[in-house]
Design an enzyme around this catalytic site. Sequence first.
Site, PDB file in Angstrom:
ATOM      1  N   MET A   1       0.880  -1.049   0.139  1.00  0.00           N
ATOM      2  CA  MET A   1       0.032  -0.077   0.027  1.00  0.00           C
ATOM      3  C   MET A   1       0.832   1.406   0.065  1.00  0.00           C
ATOM      4  O   MET A   1       1.125   1.882   0.974  1.00  0.00           O
ATOM      5  CB  MET A   1      -1.011   0.132   1.361  1.00  0.00           C
ATOM      6  CG  MET A   1      -1.783  -1.112   1.285  1.00  0.00           C
ATOM      7  SD  MET A   1      -3.098  -0.826   2.827  1.00  0.00           S
ATOM      8  CE  MET A   1      -4.128  -2.437   2.483  1.00  0.00           C
ATOM      9  N   GLY A 224       8.405  -3.802   3.497  1.00  0.00           N
ATOM     10  CA  GLY A 224       7.575  -2.950   4.233  1.00  0.00           C
ATOM     11  C   GLY A 224       6.281  -3.001   3.991  1.00  0.00           C
ATOM     12  O   GLY A 224       5.360  -2.191   4.455  1.00  0.00           O
ATOM     13  N   ASP A 225       5.708  -4.100   3.414  1.00  0.00           N
ATOM     14  CA  ASP A 225       4.142  -4.201   3.224  1.00  0.00           C
ATOM     15  C   ASP A 225       4.107  -5.649   3.073  1.00  0.00           C
ATOM     16  O   ASP A 225       2.976  -6.193   2.276  1.00  0.00           O
ATOM     17  CB  ASP A 225       3.712  -3.416   2.167  1.00  0.00           C
ATOM     18  CG  ASP A 225       2.067  -3.312   2.159  1.00  0.00           C
ATOM     19  OD1 ASP A 225       1.358  -3.587   3.082  1.00  0.00           O
ATOM     20  OD2 ASP A 225       1.688  -2.956   1.129  1.00  0.00           O
ATOM     21  N   LEU A 226       4.119  -6.692   3.730  1.00  0.00           N
ATOM     22  CA  LEU A 226       3.932  -7.919   3.752  1.00  0.00           C
ATOM     23  C   LEU A 226       2.483  -8.407   4.552  1.00  0.00           C
ATOM     24  O   LEU A 226       2.529  -8.713   5.519  1.00  0.00           O
ATOM     25  CB  LEU A 226       5.089  -9.083   4.514  1.00  0.00           C
ATOM     26  CG  LEU A 226       6.481  -8.696   3.850  1.00  0.00           C
ATOM     27  CD1 LEU A 226       7.494  -9.838   4.750  1.00  0.00           C
ATOM     28  CD2 LEU A 226       6.290  -9.524   2.648  1.00  0.00           C
TER      29      LEU A 226
END
Length: 372
Positions: A1, A224-226
């Site tokens: 995101m 940074g966005d798992l």
Amino acid sequence: MSSGNDCQPQTLTKPAFGEREAAELVDRVFGLKVLWVRPLPSYDDQNFHVRVSAKGADEYVLKITNSEDSQKPDLIEALTQAMMFLSAEGFPSATPCLTKDGKIMSLESGGTRPGSKKYMVRLLTYLPGIPVAKITTNAQILYEIGRLAASMDKVLSEKFQHPSVKSLHRSQFIWNLANVPLLDQYIYSLGQNKYRTVVEQVIEQFKGKVVPKLSSFRACINHGDLNDHNILVESISASLENPQYRVSGILDFNDMSYGYYVFEVAIAIMYMMIESPDPLSVGGHVLAGFESVLPLTAEERGALFLLVSGRFAQSLVIAAHTAMLYPENKEYLTITAKTGWKHLMTMFEMGQEALEKTWFETAQAYTYRAPA
């Protein structure tokens, strides 16, 4: 995101290509004939699942980057090179299909009128599997996700080298976990309610207890966005009572930036809590997997509760703000909010000491047995 701007959650920069325009892009830029094209959900870029008539791979994701980030070719180059590097290292990451002139991306106009916005276009291999959000998570897959998070950050930080990597130093990037204090300027989007009060507490505690310790954390490159929609899995057992999974795809590298190892495990814990039937126990299993590769220091462990809370705050505040800009995309933007608020409130009701005790005891148990 990801955000459309390093200092703002999102400006009105999302592409608005139709299916026919997407098919024409694939033909013109990549020289491939599209059999069908379907839109995919996205935050601030635009994604299409396309099938082409070609030898070899015949399914791709057409990724059209928002106009703000499209002005940062070095950043997109770094993200794409990182994906290619991880794939070469054996991680299930997408790789780009080259344009007709042999490049990994192309800047394309969003219209024929003078002054039309330009968007960076890539065609990425389509990865198999189903999102973690669509399964009932268990200890086995949570452990594997934690292990994956640590392994990926470790190999990126130790071996990934490219001239564009410097662009991953995104100091004011709103989604970098170090920047929870930047939420102050967007908290108005929550209105006045009990949720806002808790988020304000998270921000203030983060400023006082986490920010001063950042320099003691071990630095690395974070995915940074798992989140539960960016990790794909496939079944590796026929058992309905005790299903076993493996990760088959890692999606959406748009939030990659320099951060700290402990950020990645905190982000993974937060997102794995969203769909879990037992959200408060999630952290222990993810942490055990992560620490099987990279044990955390005492200071990193001590910040975990506020880092997980901080990611909840980021996700909920930025989603609320972005939904004000894009009301037509509100359902997708507020996916996390459906259960996120409940989990954040429960965390604060339970308290840091009790929740960390649960996480750490669960993780400790793995030192005496193999993962389920």
